[in-house]
Scaffold this active site. Structure first.
Site, mmCIF file in Angstrom:
data_model
loop_
_atom_site.group_PDB
_atom_site.id
_atom_site.type_symbol
_atom_site.label_atom_id
_atom_site.label_comp_id
_atom_site.label_asym_id
_atom_site.label_seq_id
_atom_site.Cartn_x
_atom_site.Cartn_y
_atom_site.Cartn_z
ATOM 1 N N ILE A 327 0.847 -1.188 0.000
ATOM 2 C CA ILE A 327 0.000 0.000 0.000
ATOM 3 C C ILE A 327 0.886 1.243 0.000
ATOM 4 C CG2 ILE A 327 -1.829 1.242 1.222
ATOM 5 C CD1 ILE A 327 -2.590 -1.431 2.535
ATOM 6 N N THR A 355 2.781 -4.445 3.359
ATOM 7 C CA THR A 355 3.770 -3.390 3.519
ATOM 8 C C THR A 355 3.102 -2.067 3.170
ATOM 9 O OG1 THR A 355 5.583 -4.863 2.897
ATOM 10 C CG2 THR A 355 6.003 -2.498 2.753
ATOM 11 N N CYS A 356 3.232 -1.078 4.056
ATOM 12 C CA CYS A 356 2.648 0.236 3.820
ATOM 13 C C CYS A 356 3.782 1.257 3.692
ATOM 14 C CB CYS A 356 1.711 0.610 4.965
ATOM 15 S SG CYS A 356 0.642 2.011 4.598
ATOM 16 N N VAL A 357 3.796 1.983 2.581
ATOM 17 C CA VAL A 357 4.915 2.858 2.260
ATOM 18 C C VAL A 357 4.419 4.300 2.101
ATOM 19 C CG1 VAL A 357 6.803 3.282 0.652
ATOM 20 C CG2 VAL A 357 6.008 0.946 1.036
#
Length: 376
Positions: A327, A355-357
């Site tokens: 995301i 994984t959130c970026v």
């Protein structure tokens, strides 16, 4: 949607049910001719004595379903996912089956494909019994590793079909066009290949014991390592053919009209050896090809997840098959609001790794972009 609701609304004259979720239903004895179920989720269903004549079933996901005495006369099943299913006495007469996928289906028995449109249909590893495929245009179909108890291909166009490692014992190819077909290591014992067109066909390593090749010019075929009708191996130069289960890379691109094009990719998704990789989606509404929810993270998240749902469905998968998401967000302070929508798409306790970026900018100045990986 529950099956009774669908039936009641159909009886009242409604026909448009595109994109509905009917997964897991059992339905028997109903006529749903002319219904529009394009892009719908019909996985793990059981259909008995049903009629879907002239129905729009494009891009439907029928994976792991059972069909017994079902009529699809003149139905549109283009790009339908029918993998790992079971078919008995199903009538596909005149149906549009281009790019349909029957791969790894357990059984195909006594089905009618008369006048069906069947280019590039995938029958990989299907169990086929006493099936009539005569006088059909089957160009570029995949029959690799099928297990067949007699198939009738009499007078059919099998140009560039793949029969690699297929069991086709006693099958009938009389008067068929086999131009550029691949029978590498196929079992063709007792097959009737009389008067067939064999230009550039490959019988490398195939078993042709007792096959009837009368009036077929197999001199135009590749026959190195083949066991010929007299039981002798054609091995003019001591050539040795050996191939175990191939470690080839199988690639299939996925594109559907039910989701927008990815802003950074030529295709919406790709399947590589059983893994589905979905390109990053943003909040474009596919009906208008525009962003309708600017600067609102919850609605943008909902649109992104709906777009991903459409692509997963087109690939024969669902959110339960997703194993990883990535995301990308402009503001990580919006994570809680984003997650309130995002988590609704997964069965309880089945969230994939994620994984959130944080990024400074996304395509068309949206607030969120999501990509995912799934198994198919």
């Amino acid at each position: 949607m529950e099956p009774q609701e669908l039936i009641d609304r159909y009886k009242e004259g409604e026909r448009d049910f595109a994109g509905v979720d009917l997964s897991g239903i059992t339905i028997k004895g109903h006529d749903l001719s002319d219904i529009n179920l394009e892009g719908s989720d019909l996985r793990n269903c059981k259909f008995t004595s049903m009629t879907f004549n002239n129905a729009n079933l494009k891009n439907c996901n029928f994976c792991e379903s059972q069909f017994e005495v079902v009529s699809f006369i003149n139905a549109d099943l283009k790009e339908a996912k029918l993998t790992k299913s079971w078919f008995k006495a199903v009538n596909f007469q005149g149906a549009e089956l281009t790019n349909a996928k029957f791969r790894e289906s357990h059984r195909l028995i006594d089905c009618n494909f008369e006048n069906a449109k069947m280019n590039k249909v995938d029958f990989y590893k299907v169990g086929i019994s006493h099936q009539n495929f005569s006088s059909l245009d089957l160009q570029e179909c995949n029959f690799s590793q099928v297990s067949a108890n007699y198939i009738n291909f009499n007078s059919s166009n099998l140009t560039r079909c793949n029969f690699k490692m297929a069991n086709l014992e006693s099958s009938n190819f009389q008067d068929a066009c086999l131009k550029e077909a691949n029978f590498k290591q196929a079992n063709l014992k007792n097959a009737n290949i009389m008067r067939s067109k064999l230009k550039s066909v490959s019988f490398v390593g195939a078993n042709l014991t007792d096959a009837n090749l009368y009036a077929s010019n197999y001199e135009e075929a590749k026959i190195i390592g083949a066991i010929m009708p007299d039981g002798e191996v054609y091995d003019p130069e001591g050539y040795f053919v050996f191939e175990s289960t191939p470690k080839s890379t199988q690639v299939e691109f996925i594109d559907t009209e039910n989701a927008p094009k990815s802003p950074n990719s030529p295709h919406q998704a790709v399947i590589v050896n059983g893994s589905l990789y979905v390109a990053g989606q943003i909040a474009i509404a596919p009906t208008v090809n525009a962003i309708l929810c600017e600067d609102e993270i919850t609605e943008q998240t909902r649109q992104v997840m709906d777009n991903l749902t459409a692509i997963l469905t087109a690939a024969g998968a669902g959110w339960t098959d997703v194993v990883k998401t990535t995301i990308f967000m402009i503001d990580l302070n919006e994570c809680d609001r984003m997650n309130s929508v995002y988590s609704q798409y997964f069965p309880e306790g089945n969230l994939p790794i994620c994984t959130c970026v944080a990024v400074s900018q996304l395509p068309q100045n949206v607030r969120i972009q999501i990509e995912c990986v799934a198994t198919v």
